[in-house]
Write a protein that holds these residues in place. Structure first.
Motif, mmCIF file in Angstrom:
data_model
loop_
_atom_site.group_PDB
_atom_site.id
_atom_site.type_symbol
_atom_site.label_atom_id
_atom_site.label_comp_id
_atom_site.label_asym_id
_atom_site.label_seq_id
_atom_site.Cartn_x
_atom_site.Cartn_y
_atom_site.Cartn_z
ATOM 1 N N ASP A 150 34.098 50.460 32.891
ATOM 2 C CA ASP A 150 35.098 49.652 32.230
ATOM 3 C C ASP A 150 35.556 50.373 30.745
ATOM 4 O O ASP A 150 36.818 49.981 30.442
ATOM 5 C CB ASP A 150 34.275 48.079 31.628
ATOM 6 N N GLN A 165 39.329 50.945 30.104
ATOM 7 C CA GLN A 165 39.984 50.255 28.940
ATOM 8 C C GLN A 165 40.672 51.270 28.274
ATOM 9 O O GLN A 165 41.719 51.011 27.472
ATOM 10 C CB GLN A 165 38.909 49.570 28.261
ATOM 11 N N TYR A 205 44.171 52.015 29.346
ATOM 12 C CA TYR A 205 45.066 50.996 29.059
ATOM 13 C C TYR A 205 45.339 50.821 27.728
ATOM 14 O O TYR A 205 46.543 50.541 27.278
ATOM 15 C CB TYR A 205 44.318 49.661 29.465
ATOM 16 N N PRO A 230 42.803 42.968 28.308
ATOM 17 C CA PRO A 230 42.070 43.672 28.986
ATOM 18 C C PRO A 230 42.897 44.399 30.014
ATOM 19 O O PRO A 230 44.010 44.101 30.386
ATOM 20 C CB PRO A 230 41.407 42.410 29.598
ATOM 21 N N TYR A 231 42.133 45.461 30.644
ATOM 22 C CA TYR A 231 42.676 46.267 31.563
ATOM 23 C C TYR A 231 43.072 45.580 32.943
ATOM 24 O O TYR A 231 43.800 45.998 33.639
ATOM 25 C CB TYR A 231 42.028 47.595 31.767
ATOM 26 N N GLN A 232 42.453 44.698 33.111
ATOM 27 C CA GLN A 232 42.548 44.009 34.424
ATOM 28 C C GLN A 232 43.767 43.312 34.610
ATOM 29 O O GLN A 232 44.220 42.891 35.603
ATOM 30 C CB GLN A 232 41.480 42.809 34.609
ATOM 31 N N ASN A 233 44.604 42.965 33.408
ATOM 32 C CA ASN A 233 45.985 42.398 33.511
ATOM 33 C C ASN A 233 46.782 43.514 34.241
ATOM 34 O O ASN A 233 47.757 42.680 34.888
ATOM 35 C CB ASN A 233 46.300 42.212 32.317
ATOM 36 N N ARG A 255 45.390 47.404 39.227
ATOM 37 C CA ARG A 255 45.348 46.576 40.442
ATOM 38 C C ARG A 255 44.104 47.309 41.198
ATOM 39 O O ARG A 255 43.363 46.356 42.033
ATOM 40 C CB ARG A 255 46.360 46.498 41.246
ATOM 41 N N HIS A 256 44.194 48.359 41.114
ATOM 42 C CA HIS A 256 42.907 49.208 41.993
ATOM 43 C C HIS A 256 42.665 50.477 41.448
ATOM 44 O O HIS A 256 43.572 51.142 40.770
ATOM 45 C CB HIS A 256 43.396 49.361 43.404
ATOM 46 N N TRP A 257 41.332 50.867 41.634
ATOM 47 C CA TRP A 257 40.876 52.232 41.116
ATOM 48 C C TRP A 257 39.799 52.807 41.776
ATOM 49 O O TRP A 257 38.945 52.064 42.198
ATOM 50 C CB TRP A 257 40.487 52.022 39.481
#
Length: 525
Positions: free
Chosen positions: A116, A120, A123, A145-148, A151-153
């Motif tokens: 995370d 982050q 991002y 947040p980077y989840q915005n 999509r995949h990592w």
């Protein structure tokens, strides 16, 4: 009565001492107050934790549990009302529980997930470049947040090896400068020392970054398995081609993906331009091409720098000429122009009369010009014909005349190449860590790959025609006549060279290998 201060320095010293004493007294008062009211602070902290536990339980409990809890609390309150000393006992129990909870050490905060933290940070680095106030989705914004957006990592240890993200539709992804800026930020945040492939899906506002595996660097020159009129230029990534060929690497045979340059009268890309800095592997590339081209064609070499890197080809079968002088280069290029006219005339005559094209007009002829800009500089100093002008006809008609032109230049000399030469060499190779502007000029498009500042010799990029840009590793083809060439490499390369010959076949057009007895001295500038 004490005397007053004698000077401003004394006033400042007394003021400083007074401020220091005030801070010390305030610190002591604060510490004493904390010790005095420590029980109150402990009870307050415990009551707060009891209230927080009760509130959390109430929020997470179901409706049935809430009803049961409320009924139980009502029963306890009713019992406390009728039993003697019950309220005091209940109060003491509550205070004792609060004191115990207040004295309990606070659980240390769990360490944040390194994944995370890494994502982050990436991002946050992209926010200044992707953020747009007009974007209603606000995929990138400060503090988000980077989840915005991600999509995949995928990670290999603590290194990101693949990342897929979505960006705002308002981002100018058709601007090479803007895209290069994003690629530089990602490279800086994810980590240097590796090469990364960037796939921009501009239609769906999607960017995929993938770490590329290293290419093999120990590929020696050898007899590669190729078809006639095919030349292996190097090794590339597995995803860049579906073809595999057996290659001897470190005493083993591996199936590796090759970069194949198809030539001949059906090829739309019969000429090649290589741009590389000194030490990047340019001579290796030209020697690799010469060794393969000599199998079924004739070769003329013009060494513009006079370095003697191709002396190992002298006196070999299929090698018509190796020229290192200025006047000899002009004579050779003049002959090449006439040879092109002769071949075109023979091909045209054969087609008009329905007869086969003569062998001496369809046998491949390769012209290797290393550092032709050096000859152009000498021509400018002497006021004579620029050798690049003599290449106009072979470049335009080389495909029909079965003539291939292979030329090279340094990045700093790129501006000295004539536009016709650049326009007609559709196979482009860049070797070494060149700046993005030079790479864009040579290849006509960006590589889509960043990183790899410490490229080994022979590593670079290639683009054949209008195809995609792919990575390439040139086979190791050192000069066997160099003193520092290992003996094993020397023997291997001498075995690959065409056989020695004293005379060329009569039916093959040739240039006299003998020097003219009298020739003007070579210009020095």
């Amino acid at each position: 009565m004490s005397p007053g201060p004698k000077s401003l320095a004394a006033i400042a010293r007394r003021t400083k001492d007074g401020i220091g004493n005030t801070r010390t007294r305030a610190h002591h008062i604060t510490h004493h107050t904390r010790d005095t009211f420590s029980p109150v602070f402990t009870l307050g902290r415990g009551l707060n934790r009891q209230f927080a536990w009760t509130r959390n339980w109430w929020k997470s409990a179901s409706a049935d549990k809430r009803k049961a809890g409320a009924a139980g609390a009502a029963a306890v309150l009713l019992a406390l009302y009728f039993l003697p000393y019950a309220p005091m006992i209940a109060l003491l129990l509550v205070l004792a529980g609060a004191a115990w909870l207040g004295h309990a050490e606070k659980q240390p905060a769990a360490e944040p997930d390194r994944t995370d933290v890494k994502l982050q940070a990436v991002y946050n680095g992209l926010v200044p470049h992707f953020a747009d106030d007009h974007d209603p989705a606000r995929l990138f914004h400060p503090g988000g947040p980077y989840q915005n957006a991600f999509r995949h990592w995928e990670l290999d240890g603590d290194r990101i090896v693949r990342l897929e993200l979505t960006y705002s539709p308002y981002f100018t992804d058709d601007d090479p400068t803007a895209r290069a800026r994003i690629e530089r930020v990602l490279q800086a945040k994810i980590g240097r020392g590796r090469e990364y492939l960037y796939e921009w899906d501009t239609e769906n506002n999607h960017l995929t970054l993938a770490a590329l595996p290293p290419l093999p660097t120990a590929v020696p020159a050898q007899q590669f398995v190729t078809a006639p009129r095919e030349i292996l230029l190097g090794i590339t990534d597995a995803g860049s081609t579906n073809r595999r060929i057996p290659v001897h690497v470190e005493d083993t045979i591996r199936q590796l993906p090759p970069v194949i340059w198809r030539t001949g009268n059906r090829s739309t890309d019969p000429h090649l331009l290589a741009v590389a800095a000194p030490g990047a592997g340019k001579s290796n590339l030209l020697r690799t091409i010469a060794l393969q081209a000599a199998r079924d064609g004739d070769i003329v070499v013009i060494d513009g720098s006079g370095s003697g890197d191709y002396a190992c080809l002298a006196g070999r079968h299929s090698i018509l000429q190796i020229e290192t002088g200025y006047h000899g280069a002009l004579e050779t290029l003049t002959w090449l122009r006439h040879e092109t006219e002769r071949r075109i005339a023979a091909v045209t005559y054969a087609k008009q009369h329905g007869t086969p094209v003569p062998d001496n007009a369809r046998r491949p002829l390769w012209v290797i010009l290393d550092e032709i800009t050096e000859l152009s500089d000498l021509a400018a100093g002497q006021g004579t014909t620029d050798p690049q002008e003599l290449l106009d006809l072979p470049l335009r008609l080389g495909r029909a005349a079965h003539i291939g032109v292979i030329t090279s230049a340094r990045p700093t000399h790129l501006g000295r190449l004539r536009p016709a030469l650049i326009a007609d060499t559709h196979t482009r190779v860049v070797l070494g860590p060149l700046d993005p502007e030079t790479t864009l000029t040579v290849l006509g498009t960006g590589t889509g790959i960043s990183g790899g500042e410490d490229m080994p010799p022979g590593r670079g990029y290639i683009r054949i025609g209008n195809g995609p840009v792919v990575r390439i590793q040139i086979p190791h083809t050192p000069d066997p006549l160099e003193e520092d060439t290992p003996e094993a490499d020397r023997r291997r390369l001498l075995a690959l060279l065409p056989r020695h010959t004293d005379a060329l076949p009569v039916d093959v057009p040739s240039i006299s290998l003998a020097k003219a007895p009298e020739r003007e001295p070579e210009p020095t500038g």
